[in-house]
Design a protein around this motif. Structure first.
Motif, PDB file in Angstrom:
ATOM      1  N   TYR A   1      -2.695   6.470  -7.151  1.00  0.00           N
ATOM      2  CA  TYR A   1      -4.152   6.630  -7.170  1.00  0.00           C
ATOM      3  C   TYR A   1      -4.732   6.399  -8.572  1.00  0.00           C
ATOM      4  CZ  TYR A   1      -3.589   8.873  -2.609  1.00  0.00           C
ATOM      5  OH  TYR A   1      -3.288   9.142  -1.293  1.00  0.00           O
ATOM      6  N   ALA A   2      -3.957   5.768  -9.455  1.00  0.00           N
ATOM      7  CA  ALA A   2      -4.334   5.698 -10.868  1.00  0.00           C
ATOM      8  C   ALA A   2      -5.681   5.018 -11.093  1.00  0.00           C
ATOM      9  CB  ALA A   2      -3.244   4.972 -11.657  1.00  0.00           C
ATOM     10  N   TYR A   3      -5.960   3.931 -10.389  1.00  0.00           N
ATOM     11  CA  TYR A   3      -7.227   3.223 -10.607  1.00  0.00           C
ATOM     12  C   TYR A   3      -8.417   4.088 -10.190  1.00  0.00           C
ATOM     13  CZ  TYR A   3      -5.162  -1.218 -12.012  1.00  0.00           C
ATOM     14  OH  TYR A   3      -4.494  -2.207 -12.712  1.00  0.00           O
ATOM     15  N   LEU A   4      -8.292   4.796  -9.086  1.00  0.00           N
ATOM     16  CA  LEU A   4      -9.370   5.689  -8.650  1.00  0.00           C
ATOM     17  C   LEU A   4      -9.529   6.848  -9.626  1.00  0.00           C
ATOM     18  CD1 LEU A   4      -8.603   5.706  -4.835  1.00  0.00           C
ATOM     19  CD2 LEU A   4     -10.538   4.605  -5.952  1.00  0.00           C
TER      20      LEU A   4
ATOM     21  N   PRO B   1       0.824  -1.215   0.000  1.00  0.00           N
ATOM     22  CA  PRO B   1       0.000   0.000   0.000  1.00  0.00           C
ATOM     23  C   PRO B   1       0.851   1.255   0.000  1.00  0.00           C
ATOM     24  CG  PRO B   1      -0.031  -1.041   2.163  1.00  0.00           C
ATOM     25  CD  PRO B   1       0.674  -1.986   1.245  1.00  0.00           C
ATOM     26  N   LEU B   2       0.329   2.300  -0.627  1.00  0.00           N
ATOM     27  CA  LEU B   2       1.036   3.573  -0.681  1.00  0.00           C
ATOM     28  C   LEU B   2       1.312   4.081   0.733  1.00  0.00           C
ATOM     29  CD1 LEU B   2       2.034   5.728  -2.732  1.00  0.00           C
ATOM     30  CD2 LEU B   2      -0.181   6.872  -2.411  1.00  0.00           C
TER      31      LEU B   2
ATOM     32  N   ASN C   1     -10.690  -3.516  -1.603  1.00  0.00           N
ATOM     33  CA  ASN C   1      -9.504  -3.793  -0.785  1.00  0.00           C
ATOM     34  C   ASN C   1      -9.200  -5.276  -0.624  1.00  0.00           C
ATOM     35  OD1 ASN C   1     -11.749  -4.336   0.792  1.00  0.00           O
ATOM     36  ND2 ASN C   1     -10.863  -3.531   2.667  1.00  0.00           N
ATOM     37  N   GLU C   2      -9.324  -6.057  -1.693  1.00  0.00           N
ATOM     38  CA  GLU C   2      -8.935  -7.476  -1.629  1.00  0.00           C
ATOM     39  C   GLU C   2      -7.435  -7.589  -1.890  1.00  0.00           C
ATOM     40  OE1 GLU C   2     -10.139 -10.350  -0.899  1.00  0.00           O
ATOM     41  OE2 GLU C   2     -12.343 -10.270  -1.018  1.00  0.00           O
ATOM     42  N   TRP C   3      -6.642  -7.117  -0.940  1.00  0.00           N
ATOM     43  CA  TRP C   3      -5.187  -7.098  -1.106  1.00  0.00           C
ATOM     44  C   TRP C   3      -4.616  -8.505  -1.219  1.00  0.00           C
ATOM     45  CZ3 TRP C   3      -1.937  -2.905  -1.721  1.00  0.00           C
ATOM     46  CH2 TRP C   3      -2.534  -1.649  -1.584  1.00  0.00           C
TER      47      TRP C   3
ATOM     48  N   GLU D   1      -7.622   0.675  -3.843  1.00  0.00           N
ATOM     49  CA  GLU D   1      -6.854   1.550  -2.959  1.00  0.00           C
ATOM     50  C   GLU D   1      -5.460   1.804  -3.521  1.00  0.00           C
ATOM     51  OE1 GLU D   1      -8.759   0.775   1.428  1.00  0.00           O
ATOM     52  OE2 GLU D   1      -7.174  -0.582   0.782  1.00  0.00           O
ATOM     53  N   PRO D   2      -4.874   2.962  -3.203  1.00  0.00           N
ATOM     54  CA  PRO D   2      -3.562   3.312  -3.774  1.00  0.00           C
ATOM     55  C   PRO D   2      -2.440   2.410  -3.277  1.00  0.00           C
ATOM     56  CG  PRO D   2      -4.235   4.916  -2.102  1.00  0.00           C
ATOM     57  CD  PRO D   2      -5.425   4.048  -2.356  1.00  0.00           C
TER      58      PRO D   2
END
Length: 342
Positions: free
Chosen positions: A327-330, A47-48, A311-313, A320-321
């Motif tokens: 944040y590209a996907y958002l 995660p960022l 948030n299925e990490w 989520e970034p």
């Protein structure tokens, strides 16, 4: 078009997980220990700003709500677990219910399966930790009473004053028609227009709509992933993102049959070398396929579409970034939402 993102609440400690896997277990444990097993993989996923958050911190859900709202996501669909009145992973959504200042629409997806170790990738044995039972009217009433404060929340997603409730495996419920009829009657007596039941099409399973089932949704990439493997002689561990998405887009959907677009997929953090992963996913491709799915959904007369996942990490499937894409996907969702499709 209302985009709803699936939401996993397993980012805080619970006694059931500590007893089974040791103190401190959350989904982050699987994520942090992941390494690249195959050359084409994107691992580890980080995660960022190393934001390995704890969902018991209410500032986390507030931060997530702000991100989702800024991107144009309509709401979250929280996985819900119920074992004969025993609740698991219920605290994050309770914190949301308790804090009306958090602007976030939401609904439930009842993940009605036994609680097993296999789900977390701990070997191949399907060791059941908590069995899934359904009972009769007494248990249906207790379950409905749990739902009721959430249904009454103005933020809870409703379709024509009917609270939306997804059910993961309807066919697992021996008396699901009777149970849903009972819940509908109870909801009507409490001032709702029944309950808007959405059956999740998981893998090879498809539940036809009945009098008590209002809609269905394809749970992707699981649904198409199983289909591709069923007709393939190649025992490879990976699938191509374009191949899956194009197959999804070419499936016919009718009104009341909602589409799902997924971000990415890699479950090797849970399953090791037995896992499956997707190659060639990117924010640009995600933007293209989300836009196409929205366009088709509009033509099919559907105003809901689902995103897998927020948030299925542990499955490499999150909006989520992270450290690779930021944040590209958002940003891509916000861009697509701004477009108008004829």
């Amino acid at each position: 078009m209302k985009l709803i993102a699936f939401y996993l609440p397993q980012f805080h400690e619970i006694p059931e997980n500590n007893d089974a896997w040791g103190n401190g277990f959350t989904e982050w444990v699987n994520v942090k220990k992941a390494n690249r097993i195959f050359a084409q993989q994107y691992q580890p996923r980080e995660p960022l700003n190393d934001n390995y958050y704890n969902l018991l911190d209410r500032n986390t859900i507030r931060w997530q709500a702000e991100l989702a709202n800024k991107a144009g996501i309509y709401g979250f669909c929280f996985y819900h677990y119920w074992f004969h009145g025993r609740l698991v992973l219920e605290k994050p959504i309770f914190n949301l219910l308790s804090d009306k200042s958090i602007q976030l629409r939401y609904c439930f997806s009842w993940a009605n399966e036994p609680w097993t170790k296999t789900w977390h990738g701990a070997g191949g044995e399907k060791e059941i930790l908590i069995p899934q039972t359904y009972g009769g009217e007494e248990e249906w009433e207790a379950h409905y009473q749990y739902f009721l404060p959430y249904f009454r929340d103005e933020r809870y997603i409703k379709e024509e004053n009917a609270p939306m409730l997804l059910i993961y495996r309807l066919r697992n419920i021996p008396e699901f028609n009777q149970m849903i009829k009972y819940w509908n009657n109870r909801a009507i007596s409490d001032g709702f227009n029944g309950i808007f039941i959405v059956s999740m099409n998981v893998g090879r399973e498809h539940v036809s709509m009945s009098k008590w089932v209002n809609a269905s949704v394809d749970f992707e990439p699981n649904t198409t992933k199983y289909e591709l493997y069923a007709y393939s002689s190649n025992n490879k561990n990976y699938l191509d993102y374009d191949e899956i998405c194009l197959k999804m887009l070419h499936k016919l959907h009718k009104q009341g049959h909602f589409r799902t677009m997924f971000v990415d997929y890699d479950d090797t953090p849970r399953r090791g070398e037995r896992g499956i992963y997707v190659v060639n996913a990117s924010p640009d491709k995600f933007e293209k396929y989300v836009g196409a799915s929205m366009e088709q959904s509009n033509m099919e007369g559907n105003h809901y579409m689902f995103l897998n996942a927020w948030n299925e990490w542990g499955e490499g499937n999150y909006l989520e970034p992270d450290k690779r894409w930021g944040y590209a996907y958002l940003d891509k969702i916000r861009k697509v939402i701004g477009r108008k499709y004829e």
